[in-house]
Design a protein around this motif. Structure first.
Motif, PDB file in Angstrom:
ATOM      1  N   TYR A   1      -0.279  14.541   2.455  1.00 26.96           N
ATOM      2  CA  TYR A   1      -0.762  13.273   3.003  1.00 26.96           C
ATOM      3  C   TYR A   1       0.165  12.167   2.525  1.00 26.96           C
ATOM      4  O   TYR A   1       0.448  12.053   1.327  1.00 26.96           O
ATOM      5  CB  TYR A   1      -2.199  12.993   2.544  1.00 26.96           C
ATOM      6  CG  TYR A   1      -2.737  11.701   3.105  1.00 26.96           C
ATOM      7  CD1 TYR A   1      -2.794  11.503   4.482  1.00 26.96           C
ATOM      8  CD2 TYR A   1      -3.165  10.663   2.277  1.00 26.96           C
ATOM      9  CE1 TYR A   1      -3.265  10.312   5.018  1.00 26.96           C
ATOM     10  CE2 TYR A   1      -3.650   9.471   2.804  1.00 26.96           C
ATOM     11  CZ  TYR A   1      -3.694   9.303   4.179  1.00 26.96           C
ATOM     12  OH  TYR A   1      -4.156   8.123   4.700  1.00 26.96           O
ATOM     13  N   HIS A   2       0.642  11.375   3.473  1.00 30.95           N
ATOM     14  CA  HIS A   2       1.548  10.292   3.096  1.00 30.95           C
ATOM     15  C   HIS A   2       1.060   8.934   3.598  1.00 30.95           C
ATOM     16  O   HIS A   2       1.797   7.956   3.500  1.00 30.95           O
ATOM     17  CB  HIS A   2       2.959  10.582   3.616  1.00 30.95           C
ATOM     18  CG  HIS A   2       3.561  11.832   3.043  1.00 30.95           C
ATOM     19  ND1 HIS A   2       3.863  11.960   1.711  1.00 30.95           N
ATOM     20  CD2 HIS A   2       3.878  13.015   3.615  1.00 30.95           C
ATOM     21  CE1 HIS A   2       4.365  13.177   1.488  1.00 30.95           C
ATOM     22  NE2 HIS A   2       4.379  13.837   2.622  1.00 30.95           N
ATOM     23  N   GLY A   3      -0.151   8.879   4.154  1.00 34.28           N
ATOM     24  CA  GLY A   3      -0.677   7.588   4.574  1.00 34.28           C
ATOM     25  C   GLY A   3      -1.151   7.599   6.008  1.00 34.28           C
ATOM     26  O   GLY A   3      -0.903   8.548   6.764  1.00 34.28           O
TER      27      GLY A   3
ATOM     28  N   LYS B   1      -1.048   3.948  -6.272  1.00 34.49           N
ATOM     29  CA  LYS B   1      -2.407   3.822  -6.801  1.00 34.49           C
ATOM     30  C   LYS B   1      -2.441   3.419  -8.275  1.00 34.49           C
ATOM     31  O   LYS B   1      -3.052   2.417  -8.643  1.00 34.49           O
ATOM     32  CB  LYS B   1      -3.150   5.123  -6.580  1.00 34.49           C
ATOM     33  CG  LYS B   1      -3.331   5.430  -5.100  1.00 34.49           C
ATOM     34  CD  LYS B   1      -3.704   6.862  -4.879  1.00 34.49           C
ATOM     35  CE  LYS B   1      -3.743   7.234  -3.417  1.00 34.49           C
ATOM     36  NZ  LYS B   1      -5.012   6.992  -2.741  1.00 34.49           N
TER      37      LYS B   1
ATOM     38  N   GLU C   1       5.106  15.316  -1.724  1.00 35.80           N
ATOM     39  CA  GLU C   1       4.340  14.856  -2.889  1.00 35.80           C
ATOM     40  C   GLU C   1       4.714  15.779  -4.054  1.00 35.80           C
ATOM     41  O   GLU C   1       4.641  17.003  -3.909  1.00 35.80           O
ATOM     42  CB  GLU C   1       2.843  15.014  -2.639  1.00 35.80           C
ATOM     43  CG  GLU C   1       2.249  14.087  -1.613  1.00 35.80           C
ATOM     44  CD  GLU C   1       0.839  14.551  -1.217  1.00 35.80           C
ATOM     45  OE1 GLU C   1      -0.123  14.230  -1.935  1.00 35.80           O
ATOM     46  OE2 GLU C   1       0.714  15.246  -0.196  1.00 35.80           O
TER      47      GLU C   1
ATOM     48  N   SER D   1       0.852  -1.201   0.000  1.00 37.04           N
ATOM     49  CA  SER D   1       0.000   0.000   0.000  1.00 37.04           C
ATOM     50  C   SER D   1       0.878   1.237   0.000  1.00 37.04           C
ATOM     51  O   SER D   1       2.093   1.154   0.279  1.00 37.04           O
ATOM     52  CB  SER D   1      -0.870   0.027   1.255  1.00 37.04           C
ATOM     53  OG  SER D   1      -0.058   0.251   2.392  1.00 37.04           O
ATOM     54  N   GLY D   2       0.256   2.393  -0.242  1.00 40.13           N
ATOM     55  CA  GLY D   2       1.003   3.643  -0.248  1.00 40.13           C
ATOM     56  C   GLY D   2       1.631   3.930   1.114  1.00 40.13           C
ATOM     57  O   GLY D   2       2.773   4.384   1.199  1.00 40.13           O
ATOM     58  N   SER D   3       0.881   3.651   2.180  1.00 46.13           N
ATOM     59  CA  SER D   3       1.431   3.903   3.525  1.00 46.13           C
ATOM     60  C   SER D   3       2.647   3.021   3.784  1.00 46.13           C
ATOM     61  O   SER D   3       3.659   3.480   4.331  1.00 46.13           O
ATOM     62  CB  SER D   3       0.372   3.609   4.596  1.00 46.13           C
ATOM     63  OG  SER D   3      -0.780   4.374   4.386  1.00 46.13           O
TER      64      SER D   3
ATOM     65  N   VAL E   1       2.674   8.370  -4.842  1.00 49.32           N
ATOM     66  CA  VAL E   1       1.628   7.364  -4.643  1.00 49.32           C
ATOM     67  C   VAL E   1       0.386   7.727  -5.450  1.00 49.32           C
ATOM     68  O   VAL E   1      -0.236   6.878  -6.088  1.00 49.32           O
ATOM     69  CB  VAL E   1       1.305   7.233  -3.132  1.00 49.32           C
ATOM     70  CG1 VAL E   1      -0.042   6.574  -2.893  1.00 49.32           C
ATOM     71  CG2 VAL E   1       2.413   6.466  -2.429  1.00 49.32           C
ATOM     72  N   MET E   2       0.028   9.036  -5.444  1.00 47.36           N
ATOM     73  CA  MET E   2      -1.154   9.453  -6.195  1.00 47.36           C
ATOM     74  C   MET E   2      -0.797  10.006  -7.581  1.00 47.36           C
ATOM     75  O   MET E   2      -1.470   9.720  -8.561  1.00 47.36           O
ATOM     76  CB  MET E   2      -1.958  10.492  -5.406  1.00 47.36           C
ATOM     77  CG  MET E   2      -3.251  10.870  -6.109  1.00 47.36           C
ATOM     78  SD  MET E   2      -4.278  12.057  -5.222  1.00 47.36           S
ATOM     79  CE  MET E   2      -5.092  11.041  -4.014  1.00 47.36           C
TER      80      MET E   2
ATOM     81  N   ILE F   1       5.644   4.466   2.070  1.00 48.87           N
ATOM     82  CA  ILE F   1       6.255   5.597   2.781  1.00 48.87           C
ATOM     83  C   ILE F   1       7.077   5.106   3.973  1.00 48.87           C
ATOM     84  O   ILE F   1       8.199   5.557   4.207  1.00 48.87           O
ATOM     85  CB  ILE F   1       5.156   6.596   3.240  1.00 48.87           C
ATOM     86  CG1 ILE F   1       4.553   7.287   2.016  1.00 48.87           C
ATOM     87  CG2 ILE F   1       5.702   7.620   4.231  1.00 48.87           C
ATOM     88  CD1 ILE F   1       5.504   8.169   1.221  1.00 48.87           C
TER      89      ILE F   1
ATOM     90  N   ASP G   1       6.976  11.502  -3.012  1.00 47.76           N
ATOM     91  CA  ASP G   1       5.821  10.619  -2.850  1.00 47.76           C
ATOM     92  C   ASP G   1       4.935  10.780  -4.089  1.00 47.76           C
ATOM     93  O   ASP G   1       4.258  11.799  -4.247  1.00 47.76           O
ATOM     94  CB  ASP G   1       5.066  10.997  -1.569  1.00 47.76           C
ATOM     95  CG  ASP G   1       3.841  10.105  -1.333  1.00 47.76           C
ATOM     96  OD1 ASP G   1       3.526   9.284  -2.225  1.00 47.76           O
ATOM     97  OD2 ASP G   1       3.206  10.242  -0.273  1.00 47.76           O
TER      98      ASP G   1
END
Ligand SMILES: Cc1ncc(COP(=O)(O)O)c(C=O)c1O
Length: 441
Positions: free
Chosen positions: A132-134, A269, A206, A98-100, A242-243, A103, A240
Motif C-alpha cells: 500500500y502506497h496511498g 506517520k 515498503e 501526507s504519505g500519499s 511511511v509506516m 509517494i 516507502d
C-alpha cells in the motif's frame, strides 16, 4: 445526525475527547489502549507537552510561509535532524503533507532524475503486489492493494508489479530462507528484462509491509539483491517507510537493518506522530544534484509543503524520540511484545503466524492452522476482532485480503515507542480475549 461524510458512514463512532500517553478517552469516559497508533501514527503517544509547546512557539513566530517565497527555521532544522538521524547517505529532504503526497513526489522525482540524465524513455515504476502506497491516483497506481484500487481501475496507470517477499505465504515447502529471498528478489530482474531496462524509472517497495499484508519483513538478503539489480540496470530504489520508518522498527530507518541504502525514501506517520499532518521525501545527493544541476528545480510543489507548524511539531516529536532514548525502548518492548504474542498465540488454533519487527507486529488469522487455510472473507474476522477489542478498551488495526487482496486476515499492532512493560502485557491479554470472542462469535 452528522454532516461529516465519515469514512465508515454506517458505523456509529465514539467521540475521542482526550489523549494521554498510550491512552485515548471517549466522551463517555471510556479509556482505550492505543495499541496501533490509529494507523501506526502516534509514535510518542498522545498529549506530549513538549510538542504542544513547540507548536505554540512556532505559531507565535509565524504559522505559514509559502515555499516559493521563504524557507523557515523549522523546516531547516527538521531536515538537518532527519539527515543526522540516519547513517545512510540521504542528504536532502522534500516536505509534503501526507504519505500519499510523499509517494507522488518520490515517483515524480525519480522520473525527473532520468529526464535530466537524458533518458526520457524511462517511464515505468515497478512495485509489488500486497503493498500500500496511498490513496491518491498516482499512489494507487503503484500500490498493490486490490480492494482499494478496484473502483478506480479506469483512472489508474497500469504500473507493473511483482510478488512481494512474504515467506509465510509465498515461500515453497522446504525452500530455505536464503533461497527464497534470492528467488523473490530475482523476480525484479525478470520483470526489468521483460519491460526493457531503458523503460524503467524505479523499483518501489515498503521495507516492512504495513497495512496490506500485516508487518511482513523480507527475508535476509532480499533487499541487498534488489539493490544490486537496481544498480545493474540504472533503476532508482525507492523505499516507502511511511509506516515503518522514523523509529518504528527500532532503527531510525527500517532499511538500516537490511544493509541497503535507497536513492529515495518516504516518511510520514512517525514523523509528526499525529501532532500535525506531515511527510517527507529524502533523497541522495546524487538525485538532488542531477535535478538541480540539470534543469534547476524539481517540477512539483503544494501550497502546504513544508508547513512551518507541521515542521515544528515533527521536529519536537523527533527530539522527544532522541531525548527519551525511545529507540532503545522500541527494541526492548518490541522483543517483549513478540514474546508475549508467541506465548499467547504460538499454539492458537486460529493464529497461523506472528511476525514483524520492533513495535510493528502482527498476527495472521487462519481457519486451519495446519494448512494455513484462511477464514472465509465474508466472515470479516479482523473487523470482528477490532469490534471486540474496542469493547474491551483496546485499539488494534485489522486488515483483510492479507494473502492476495481477497483472502486472509491479520491484526496489526503499533503501540507508542515509550510503551511500558505492563501495558504490553495488557495489550496481549486483551487481544487474546478479543480474538477468542471473535472466533467464537
Ligand atoms: C506504507 C504506506 N505508504 C503510504 C501511505 C499513505 O499515507 P497517507 O494515508 O498519509 O496518505 C500509507 C498509509 O497507510 C502507508 O502505510
Amino acid at each position: 445526525m452528522t454532516h461529516v461524510f465519515h469514512r465508515s458512514p454506517k458505523s456509529v463512532l465514539p467521540v475521542a475527547v482526550q489523549g494521554s500517553g498510550a491512552y485515548v478517552t471517549d466522551d463517555s469516559g471510556k479509556r482505550y489502549i492505543d495499541a496501533c497508533g490509529g494507523a501506526a501514527v502516534s509514535c510518542i503517544g498522545h498529549g506530549d507537552m513538549r510538542v504542544q509547546e513547540a507548536i505554540q512557539r512556532q505559531m507565535a513566530e509565524i504559522s505559514y510561509a509559502h515555499t516559493s517565497f521563504f524557507t523557515s527555521h523549522a523546516a531547516e532544522a527538521l531536515a538537518d535532524h532527519l539527515c543526522d538521524a540516519t547513517p545512510l547517505p540521504l542528504d536532502k529532504v522534500y516536505f509534503v503533507g501526507s504519505g500519499s503526497e510523499a509517494i507522488e513526489a518520490a515517483i515524480k522525482m525519480a522520473r525527473q532524475y532520468h529526464l535530466e540524465r537524458g533518458e526520457p524513455s524511462r517511464k515505468l515504476v515497478i512495485s509489488r503486489h500486497q503493498s500500500y502506497h496511498g490513496n491518491t491516483l498516482g499512489a494507487l497506481s503503484v500500490g498493490g492493494n486490490p480492494p482499494r484500487r478496484k473502483p478506480y481501475g479506469p483512472f489508474l496507470l497500469d504500473e507493473p508489479k511483482i510478488e512481494p517477499c512474504f515467506a509465510y505465504r509465498y515461500a515453497r515447502d522446504g525452500e530455505s530462507a536464503e533461497d527464497y529471498a534470492l528467488r523473490a528478489a530475482n523476480l525484479l530482474e525478470e520483470k526489468v528484462l521483460e519491460l526493457g531496462p531503458q523503460n524503467v524509472v524505479a523499483f518501489l517497495a515498503e521495507t516492512v509491509v504495513g497495512a496490506t499484508a500485516g508487518a511482513v519483513t523480507a527475508e535476509a538478503g532480499y533487499f541487498r539483491r534488489i539493490r544490486e539489480i537496481c544498480d545493474r540496470y540504472g533503476i532508482l530504489l525507492i523505499l516507502d517507510e511511511v509506516m515503518c520508518g522514523a523509529g518504528r522498527t527500532g532503527s531510525f530507518l527500517a532499511c538500516e537493518q537490511e544493509g541497503v541504502a535507497p536513492d529515495i525514501l518516504t516518511l510520514a506517520k512517525g514523523l509528526g506522530g499525529g501532532y500535525q499532518p506531515i511527510a517527507a521525501v529524502m533523497c541522495t545527493d546524487n538525485v538532488y544534484r542531477t535535478i538541480v544541476e540539470g534543469s534547476g528545480s524539481f517540477v512539483h510543489g503544494h501550497t502546504y509543503s513544508a508547513h512551518p507548524l507541521a515542521c515544528a511539531a515533527a521536529l519536537a516529536v523527533q527530539q522527544v524520540i532522541r531525548d527519551d532514548d525511545l529507540l532503545a525502548n522500541v527494541v526492548a518492548r518490541g522483543a517483549q511484545l513478540r514474546d508475549r504474542l508467541e506465548a499467547r498465540f504460538g499454539n492458537h488454533p486460529h493464529v497461523g503466524d506472528v511476525r514483524g519487527r520492533g513495535l510493528l507486529q502482527a498476527i495472521e488469522l487462519v481457519e486451519h492452522r495446519d494448512d494455513k487455510t484462511p477464514f472465509a472473507s465474508q466472515r470479516r474476522i479482523g473487523a470482528q476482532i477490532k469490534r471486540e477489542a474496542m469493547t474491551l478498551g483496546l485499539m488494534v488495526y485489522p486488515g483483510a485480503g492479507t494473502i492476495d487482496g481477497v483472502s486472509g486476515d491479520h491484526v496489526l499492532l503499533a503501540p507508542p515507542y515509550g510503551v511500558d512493560s505492563e501495558t504490553v502485557d495488557l495489550i496481549v491479554e486483551r487481544l487474546g480475549y478479543a480474538v477468542d470472542a471473535a472466533v467464537a462469535g
